[in-house]
Design an enzyme around this catalytic site. Structure first.
Site, short mmCIF file in Angstrom:
data_model
loop_
_atom_site.label_atom_id
_atom_site.label_comp_id
_atom_site.label_asym_id
_atom_site.label_seq_id
_atom_site.Cartn_x
_atom_site.Cartn_y
_atom_site.Cartn_z
N ASP A 120 8.94 -6.19 -0.32
CA ASP A 120 9.38 -6.63 0.98
C ASP A 120 9.68 -8.12 0.89
O ASP A 120 9.59 -8.72 -0.18
CB ASP A 120 8.35 -6.31 2.08
CG ASP A 120 6.98 -6.92 1.78
OD1 ASP A 120 6.87 -7.80 0.89
OD2 ASP A 120 6.00 -6.52 2.43
N SER A 149 7.21 1.85 -4.25
CA SER A 149 6.68 1.96 -2.89
C SER A 149 5.33 2.64 -2.85
O SER A 149 4.72 2.74 -1.80
CB SER A 149 7.66 2.72 -2.00
OG SER A 149 7.90 4.02 -2.51
N SER A 329 1.64 5.91 0.59
CA SER A 329 2.73 5.03 0.19
C SER A 329 2.57 3.67 0.85
O SER A 329 1.69 3.45 1.69
CB SER A 329 4.08 5.66 0.57
OG SER A 329 4.15 5.83 1.97
N TYR A 330 3.46 2.76 0.49
CA TYR A 330 3.39 1.38 1.02
C TYR A 330 3.47 1.43 2.54
O TYR A 330 4.41 2.00 3.10
CB TYR A 330 4.55 0.56 0.45
CG TYR A 330 4.47 -0.91 0.74
CD1 TYR A 330 3.34 -1.65 0.37
CD2 TYR A 330 5.51 -1.57 1.37
CE1 TYR A 330 3.27 -3.01 0.62
CE2 TYR A 330 5.44 -2.94 1.63
CZ TYR A 330 4.31 -3.64 1.26
OH TYR A 330 4.24 -4.99 1.52
N PRO A 331 2.48 0.83 3.23
CA PRO A 331 2.40 1.02 4.68
C PRO A 331 3.20 0.03 5.51
O PRO A 331 3.01 -0.04 6.73
CB PRO A 331 0.90 0.86 4.96
CG PRO A 331 0.44 -0.12 3.93
CD PRO A 331 1.29 0.13 2.71
#
Length: 675
Positions: A120, A149, A329-331
């Site tokens: 990100d 991710s 997964s990536y939150p």
């Protein structure tokens, strides 16, 4: 054999990735930094690197800190306005120097730097910080980054064998945001604090300003004023009831209600005079309750606060811990659509062993699977939040971890299910010149609701048979009186929704901004009170109909949602919070610092940087110019802010609540019962 230095954003991610790539427990070495380890192993990358010696290490968030040069750091070292142009220095944070030294040391003998920070904006910027430190030690390094991710083994391998470049546009956007937040926040904070502290001992704390923090406070105070200024209005309406086959059917008025008593009385008398009702429509048709969309960060925060009894900041912390353990997964994602390339069935299969939802997951694999609905958002970085691996109850550290993990799993399974299906029957009647209707729902197939208990959709009372054209004498016609009620104080899900709709913060930072206005004691939180949930809802019968009689009914609003709302917090502004918002609003300039417009415009400019439509330096100058104008006005009218802070609004009919932990008072409205 060439050496590759890999750097993750967190020690837990470094350990998990190293264990996957090593294929066994890698050799570990201590560094000079607490919690940070170096892991050594061999791995065969795709060409041109090939088989390499790998050292995997990590940072712990940002390495650098930004501050004004020393001569501008004192509170009274310069006029606050000077901070819009004061020189800024970027240096390694004192607490992170050992981490930076470890990266430099390991980079000296490496061929390439492989960055494994979160995918990100912030992760990209942290990756650039790592890159700068490593390149100072070894200018010949080749720099790549992994795109991932989640930390499932197969996903990690794909990321390791498909490196990409750092996105300098994202780095530029974060750099611009950091500079703007520092300059704007420091200048307004010094202006406020230096001018308000002399007003009294209760104002001796730092009175901070943030370009996201103040609009967030503004939403809370705006709702407070809507409650304070609310004036209830009386309305009247007509209801018709008919008893058939031992079923009492309530027909609702098509006009709903009117605020003119005389008009309703005349219409009601016409209904009474007509005696007989006529059935004008009987319709039964299929209906559906759509399964939920794939889960985004904003939805996780809103629903976590509403359904799980946890504040949004805690929900995100728990979700990140589940991610670092490899369970979800990536939150942090804005995406509410699954890419067709993701093997959803393989993810479902991992959940079949669970005692609570395993049988349902198996049913999806045996023919009940449906491709999830696609929302409108895709950040092109991460998929929706979903379970990556199965976690038994014993594998999860706390009850909070179990609740968040269960919610993520059930939401995912619900997304992959069929919509709930039912039939809705509508009956319309005419009495005099007025139209009324009754509605009944019969749920035929619960489908996703069987695994997703967070939503309700229940069959209503069965409606007896009516025929179009038939006439009957209603058991009762009644004219009722009610009153409009004020809104409630903002709950956390409502506040997050407002921030999201108005571009205040990102999905990754909203919870932090809410926590900050609580920390500064601009607002307080309390569980939504029983009185606020229930209201009084007394309805006074004005007259009776054929076969009927006057009556009083007592009920409560929103019956189906009461259990969910018991744990929700509501936000109440302190007198200081109200004073700050009132003070800025009374200055009479637009846009106000307590409104979302300036920050929303800044967030749109950040997006433009990420998309390559603007440069970071241009955005910094444009935004500083806008805020400098507001700052100049604020400085000129500072007495307005001082007056509001010295005599905060506390009109008659409002109670001040003092707390042991705070020198401030918190205000709430004492209002008539809600009807």
């Amino acid at each position: 054999m060439s050496k590759i230095l890999c750097v993750a954003e967190k020690p837990s991610i470094a350990k998990a990735v190293a264990e996957h790539l090593a294929g066994q427990r890698p050799n570990s070495r201590r560094t000079g930094a607490n919690y940070v380890m170096n892991y050594d192993f061999s791995f065969s990358f795709d060409p041109p690197w090939g088989n390499c010696s790998v050292t995997m290490t990590s940072v712990i968030g940002h390495l650098h800190s930004q501050d004004f040069v020393q001569e501008y750091r004192g509170w009274k070292s310069c006029p606050p306005s000077a901070l819009f142009e004061a020189p800024i220095e970027n240096s390694v944070d004192d607490k992170k120097k050992a981490i930076a030294e470890n990266i430099g040391k390991e980079a000296r003998h490496a061929k390439a730097l492989f960055i494994w920070t979160d995918c990100d904006r912030e992760g990209e910027y942290i990756g650039s910080e790592v890159s700068r430190i490593a390149l100072r030690a070894n200018p010949n390094l080749e720099v790549k980054r992994a795109k991932f991710s989640n930390i499932e083994r197969a996903h990690v391998f794909r990321a390791a064998r498909n490196p990409i470049h750092l996105d300098e546009r994202l780095v530029d956007a974060v750099a611009a945001r950091i500079e703007l937040d520092l300059r704007i926040g420091a200048s307004f904070t010094r202006l406020q604090t230096l001018n308000l502290q002399p007003l009294g001992p209760e104002l001796q704390n730092v009175i901070s300003y943030g370009s996201c923090q103040f609009p967030t406070l503004g939403f809370v105070v705006d709702r407070y004023f809507r409650i304070r200024n609310f004036v209830p209005e009386t309305f009247w309406y007509i209801r018709v009831t008919h008893l058939r086959d031992d079923i009492s059917v309530n027909f609702s008025w098509r006009r709903v209600h009117l605020f003119d008593r005389m008009a309703v009385t005349i219409l009601f008398e016409r209904c009474i005079t007509s005696h007989t009702a006529k059935v004008t429509k009987v319709q039964t048709k299929p209906t559906s309750k759509w399964r939920p969309l794939p889960l985004t960060t904003v939805e996780l925060q809103k629903l976590g606060s509403r359904l799980l009894g946890m504040d949004s900041q805690r929900v995100m912390k728990v979700a990140e811990e589940l991610y670092t353990k490899g369970f979800i997964s990536y939150p942090r994602t804005e995406t509410d659509q699954f890419d067709r390339g993701i093997d959803l069935r393989a993810l479902i299969e991992k959940q079949t062993m669970d005692g609570s939802w395993g049988a349902y997951a198996q049913g999806l694999l045996e023919g009940n699977f449906r491709q999830p609905r696609a929302g409108r958002n895709n950040d092109q970085a991460h998929p929706p939040i979903h379970p990556v691996s199965y976690a038994s109850g014993n594998a999860l550290a706390t009850n909070e971890h179990r609740r968040v993990y269960e919610f993520v799993v059930r939401r995912f399974l619900a997304c992959c299910s069929e919509d709930a299906k039912g039939e809705v029957t509508t009956i319309e009647i005419e009495l005099g010149d007025e139209n009324f209707h009754a509605r009944g729902l019969l749920v035929r197939e619960r489908n996703y609701l069987d695994v997703y208990p967070y939503e309700r959709w229940d069959s209503s009372q069965h409606l007896p048979n009516f025929t179009v054209g038939e006439q009957f004498v209603p058991s009762e016609a009644i004219m009722l009186e009610g009153q409009t009620g004020p809104p409630g104080y903002l709950t956390e899900p409502e506040l997050i929704a407002l921030m999201d709709a108005n571009g205040i913060g990102t999905d990754a930072t909203m919870a932090e901004h809410i926590a900050k206005i609580r920390e500064r004691e601009y607002v307080m939180c309390r569980p939504r009170s029983e009185a606020a949930r229930n209201g009084d809802n007394n309805e006074r019968a004005v007259g009776g109909g054929r076969g009927g009689r006057g009556m009083r009914e007592t009920g409560s609003r929103g019956g189906g949602g009461r259990r969910d709302r018991n744990a929700m917090l509501e936000f109440i502004p302190s007198t200081l919070g109200v004073a700050l918002v009132e003070g800025y609003n009374n200055m009479g300039f637009e846009p106000s610092l307590t409104k979302p417009f300036l920050r929303k415009e800044m967030e749109l400019k950040m997006k433009a940087i990420c998309e390559g439509r603007k440069s970071g330096s241009d955005v910094v100058q444009e935004s500083l110019g806008q805020y400098r104008e507001v700052f100049t006005t604020t400085s000129r009218k500072i007495d307005v802010l001082k007056t509001a802070s010295a005599t905060p609004s506390n009109p008659n009919g409002f109670t001040t609540i003092s707390t042991k932990s705070s020198p401030y008072h918190f205000v709430h409205a004492t209002l008539p019962p809600t009807h």
